[in-house]
Design an enzyme around this catalytic site. Structure first.
Site, PDB file in Angstrom:
ATOM      1  N   LYS A  82     -34.117 -63.667  85.693  1.00 17.07           N
ATOM      2  CA  LYS A  82     -34.965 -64.218  84.637  1.00 17.07           C
ATOM      3  C   LYS A  82     -35.342 -65.661  84.971  1.00 17.07           C
ATOM      4  O   LYS A  82     -34.505 -66.436  85.447  1.00 17.07           O
ATOM      5  CB  LYS A  82     -34.228 -64.147  83.288  1.00 17.07           C
ATOM      6  N   SER A 157     -37.601 -62.554  75.023  1.00 18.55           N
ATOM      7  CA  SER A 157     -38.128 -63.362  76.106  1.00 18.55           C
ATOM      8  C   SER A 157     -37.830 -62.781  77.487  1.00 18.55           C
ATOM      9  O   SER A 157     -38.339 -63.275  78.498  1.00 18.55           O
ATOM     10  CB  SER A 157     -37.535 -64.774  76.020  1.00 18.55           C
ATOM     11  N   SER A 181     -33.752 -61.313  72.549  1.00 17.04           N
ATOM     12  CA  SER A 181     -34.499 -61.377  73.806  1.00 17.04           C
ATOM     13  C   SER A 181     -34.047 -60.413  74.887  1.00 17.04           C
ATOM     14  O   SER A 181     -34.752 -60.221  75.876  1.00 17.04           O
ATOM     15  CB  SER A 181     -34.463 -62.803  74.364  1.00 17.04           C
TER      16      SER A 181
END
Length: 472
Positions: A82, A157, A181
């Site tokens: 990420k 996210s 997320s």
């Protein structure tokens, strides 16, 4: 070498094939690089892709295989990190133009652990600005689109991670979760995402290791692969007084359990605490029959989480102001408006406000412990909506009810956040339009093994997660 491995083989199958020398790490990487070339342009899930660096890592993995040295559990597996997690000398932007050229000096702990386990890092996965909001877009890389329908959001996210997994670009990816997320994008993309208990996955470096709303965790296409990654990410580390002593390897094997005799509480909206899209509500409700077919008792019940709204919003604003307040003051024009507003809310908080939020969080956690004295698990929606239009920052309404802020539609996820309980999103069904919907399963704190076992049993009964989007 010859192999029947494809980009949609499981991570465990891929690792076993590399270890048995039925496919080399380099061949496995090239298979995934071809897939990235074919479909990433359609969904924009992976960013800062570095094929040369990945090839060098794959060649090192093959040399280790041939040497006969012990192999890690992720040996040779292509992997996406990420873009909020720092990778040494690898462009890491946090989705912000202020860090567009940032190259960290060191790997953070989760990256160290996947490297040591043998993973081959290929790229970063796209994120919203500073991971704020559950829709993945930023001014550097643009918007991540849903592999099932490119007009729809992939969530966030960790939306880049979820979309990459669903598209077959990587077999494993990581993420983080404050308000959903890891769970929301998993629901939107028909993959699996887990929010572990606080401290289960150590976060280092970290300026505030006792800040408990945000955690890091695993994503995969199925529960057993997710458990494999959790076994690498989790586990104690020196210098972390907020961690757990349970070895990460204990999660590598998912227990086979019978759901017969278990008691499940099912609630679509936690007794009217939030609005839920009608199709999502129907799909979630239908899963009660699935659980009953496995022998479980399913009751309509919900914990009392009346303080969750104020608790989450207060702690989120406090955290964002502490993290980004000075940066906003120096670069006010470089923040998206919704994030800037959230930071400013934090500026007006008093010590009394934060103390109230922590007292409420304590009450919520204690109430959940008592709730799980009666029930083995709570099941509810992951997201209150199916994937919404990608050109919107957040859903404008749910069943005609206006959503005033970019957080309103995420209550089904962030109400769970402030209880301290681990939760997992597992594929559960599709809307009439073909958009994925996940089921959120929640258990008592620190009981990830039971959570994984229940999720695996549900996954095996439904097999919804075996569906793949049409891309490439």
């Amino acid at each position: 070498m010859s192999s029947d491995i494809t980009c949609f083989s499981t991570a465990r199958e891929m690792a076993a094939a590399v270890a048995a020398r039925r496919i080399s790490a380099r061949e496995l990487l090239e298979l995934h690089l071809e897939r990235i070339d074919a479909v990433n342009g359609d969904v924009n899930a992976l960013v800062s892709i570095d094929p040369d660096r990945a090839r060098a890592a794959a060649d090192e993995a093959d040399a280790r295989t041939m040497s006969g040295a012990p192999l890690g559990p992720l040996h040779g597996l292509p992997y996406a990190v990420k873009d909020t997690h720092e990778v040494a000398d690898w462009r890491t932007t946090f989705g912000s133009v202020l860090f567009a050229d940032h190259r960290p000096a060191h790997d953070e702990l989760v990256v160290q652990r996947v490297r040591e386990a043998g993973a081959v890092i290929v790229a970063k996965s796209n994120v919203p600005e500073f991971a704020a909001g559950s829709h993945t877009f930023n001014r550097i890389f643009g918007t991540t689109l849903n592999p099932w329908d490119a007009s729809r959001s992939a969530g966030g996210s960790s939306g880049g991670s979820a979309a990459a997994l669903a598209s077959g670009m990587v077999p494993l990816a990581d993420g983080s979760d404050m308000g959903g997320s890891l769970r929301n994008p998993a629901s939107f993309c028909n993959v699996v995402g887990m929010r572990p208990s606080f401290g289960r996955v150590p976060q280092l470096p970290n300026p505030n290791i006792f800040e408990t709303t945000s955690v890091q965790g695993p994503m995969a296409r199925n529960v057993e692969d997710l458990a494999l990654l959790l076994s690498v990410l989790a586990g104690p580390v020196a210098g972390n007084p907020a961690g757990h002593e349970t070895p990460g390897e204990s999660f590598a094997r998912v227990d086979q359990v019978e759901l017969a005799g278990m008691r499940f509480a099912l609630s679509v909206d936690l007794d009217g605490a939030f609005e839920v899209d009608r199709q999502v509500a129907e799909i979630v409700t239908a899963q009660g029959a699935v659980l009953e077919s496995l022998g479980a008792s399913v009751e309509s019940a919900a914990p009392d989480l009346r303080e969750a709204e104020d608790t989450f919003r207060t702690l989120r604003a406090w955290h964002f102001q502490a993290s980004y307040g000075e940066l906003l003051a120096a670069h006010e024009g470089e923040f998206k408006a919704s994030l800037a507003d959230n930071i400013r809310v934090g500026e007006d908080l008093t010590g009394r406000d934060v103390a109230r939020a922590y007292r409420q969080r304590t009450a919520l956690a204690q109430r959940m412990v008592r709730f799980f004295e009666t029930y083995d698990a709570l099941v509810l929606p992951v997201s209150q909506v199916p994937p919404f239009p990608a050109d919107q920052e957040y859903p404008a309404d749910i069943n005609g009810q206006e959503q005033a802020t970019y957080l309103d539609w995420m209550r089904s996820a962030y109400f769970v956040t402030v209880t301290g309980c681990p939760a997992i999103s597992v594929p559960a069904g599709f809307t009439a339009e073909g958009w994925p919907v996940g089921l959120q399963i929640v258990v008592r704190p620190n009981d990830e093994r039971r959570l994984l076992a229940i999720a695996r049993a549900f996954e095996a009964a439904t097999r919804v997660g075996e569906n793949r989007p049409t891309l490439g």
